[in-house]
Design a protein around this motif. Structure first.
Motif, PDB file in Angstrom:
ATOM      1  N   VAL A 113      28.401   0.170  27.706  1.00  0.00           N
ATOM      2  CA  VAL A 113      28.744   0.291  26.274  1.00  0.00           C
ATOM      3  C   VAL A 113      27.794   1.257  25.582  1.00  0.00           C
ATOM      4  N   TYR A 131      31.082  -3.826  18.756  1.00  0.00           N
ATOM      5  CA  TYR A 131      29.916  -2.974  18.986  1.00  0.00           C
ATOM      6  C   TYR A 131      28.806  -3.303  17.988  1.00  0.00           C
ATOM      7  N   ASN A 143      28.886   5.022  23.925  1.00  0.00           N
ATOM      8  CA  ASN A 143      28.719   5.330  22.503  1.00  0.00           C
ATOM      9  C   ASN A 143      27.456   6.149  22.232  1.00  0.00           C
ATOM     10  N   ALA A 180      33.770  -2.941  28.883  1.00  0.00           N
ATOM     11  CA  ALA A 180      32.776  -2.177  28.118  1.00  0.00           C
ATOM     12  C   ALA A 180      33.461  -1.192  27.178  1.00  0.00           C
ATOM     13  N   GLN A 181      34.538  -0.597  27.630  1.00  0.00           N
ATOM     14  CA  GLN A 181      35.246   0.375  26.794  1.00  0.00           C
ATOM     15  C   GLN A 181      35.877  -0.293  25.578  1.00  0.00           C
ATOM     16  N   ILE A 240      34.709  -2.911  24.054  1.00  0.00           N
ATOM     17  CA  ILE A 240      33.599  -3.185  23.128  1.00  0.00           C
ATOM     18  C   ILE A 240      33.158  -1.911  22.427  1.00  0.00           C
ATOM     19  N   ALA A 241      33.041  -0.820  23.193  1.00  0.00           N
ATOM     20  CA  ALA A 241      32.585   0.451  22.617  1.00  0.00           C
ATOM     21  C   ALA A 241      33.555   0.982  21.572  1.00  0.00           C
ATOM     22  N   LEU A 286      26.081  -9.826  24.194  1.00  0.00           N
ATOM     23  CA  LEU A 286      27.535  -9.682  24.146  1.00  0.00           C
ATOM     24  C   LEU A 286      28.168 -10.805  23.326  1.00  0.00           C
TER      25      LEU A 286
END
Length: 249
Positions: free
Chosen positions: A230, A194, A234, A184-185, A187-188, A203
């Motif tokens: 995510v 993102y 953000n 997730a990090q 992607i963020a 996703l």
């Protein structure tokens, strides 16, 4: 210097560039430190306004407190222990502003007592301080967190997710949660990934699979949890982040 730092902060690999600048500031480069603080001016205003629940500008004392918090965050930031710098800085600034608000509440209440011709004893001071802290903690925190939860719930609904689903979808084992959080990090922190998530409401599994050592089957199984994390990373939901710290990983 400031222009180059501003450009560095907003490039695709902004996290890496920001860390390089922070490392220089931590090594004693005051020019880089000052430029980093200036480059985060809008972030400081936004963070202070969010925490104080009113517009904050550079002339306000709360902005100065936020600036001090950002300075502290730059010096203390460790990418191996913390999440993104802005998330870390947000939490530091929040704590400094809450301390400031508490002290101002106590001072204003003391002035009110004196205006009424009353004197202050040590017991009065203690009780007044305890009352101010308790009132702020129990009321302001509760209201702010409730507001964030409502906003977060609406955000999740855009992805056909709910809190009940997340409770069931969260990985049961700590290692699995940690792996999902790291995904997730990534992607963020990626503008492209993102943006794809926000636009398509799902996703980008093919692109993610090429970046992480996680199978497609695992990514699909953790899909709801990853998306929720995510969106949280953000977001400006500082109270929720603080509340679930240590729980989502």
């Amino acid at each position: 210097m400031l222009l180059s730092i501003m450009q560095g902060l907003f490039k695709t690999k902004s996290k890496q560039n920001t860390q390089e600048l922070i490392t220089k500031a931590q090594a004693g480069d005051k020019e880089v430190l000052n430029s980093l603080l200036l480059a985060h001016t809008l972030f400081l205003k936004k963070t202070a306004s969010f925490i104080c629940k009113r517009p904050i500008d550079e002339q306000d004392e709360e902005f100065s407190i936020a600036l001090i918090g950002c300075h502290e965050a730059i010096i203390a930031y460790n990418p191996t222990e913390n999440t993104s710098f802005q998330t870390f800085a947000h939490l530091i600034i929040k704590r400094r502003l809450i301390d400031f608000i508490r002290k101002e509440t106590v001072r204003n209440n003391k002035e009110l007592l004196f205006d009424n011709g009353e004197t202050e004893s040590e017991d009065d001071h203690f009780l007044l301080r305890q009352h101010a802290v308790t009132t702020y903690s129990e009321e302001q925190f509760t209201v702010s967190r409730r507001e964030e939860l409502i906003k977060y719930s609406k955000l999740l609904s855009n992805f056909n997710l709910s809190f009940d689903e997340l409770t069931k979808a969260a990985p049961k084992h700590k290692d699995a949660r940690k792996t999902a959080f790291q995904t997730a990090q990534i992607i963020a922190d990626s503008e492209e990934l993102y943006a794809s998530l926000i636009e398509n409401k799902k996703l980008p599994l093919k692109e993610i699979e090429a970046l992480v050592e996680v199978s497609r089957k695992t990514l699909e199984r953790q899909r709801k949890y990853i998306i929720a994390v995510v969106l949280l990373l953000n977001s400006d939901f500082v109270y929720i982040k603080d509340y679930v710290k240590g729980e989502i990983i």
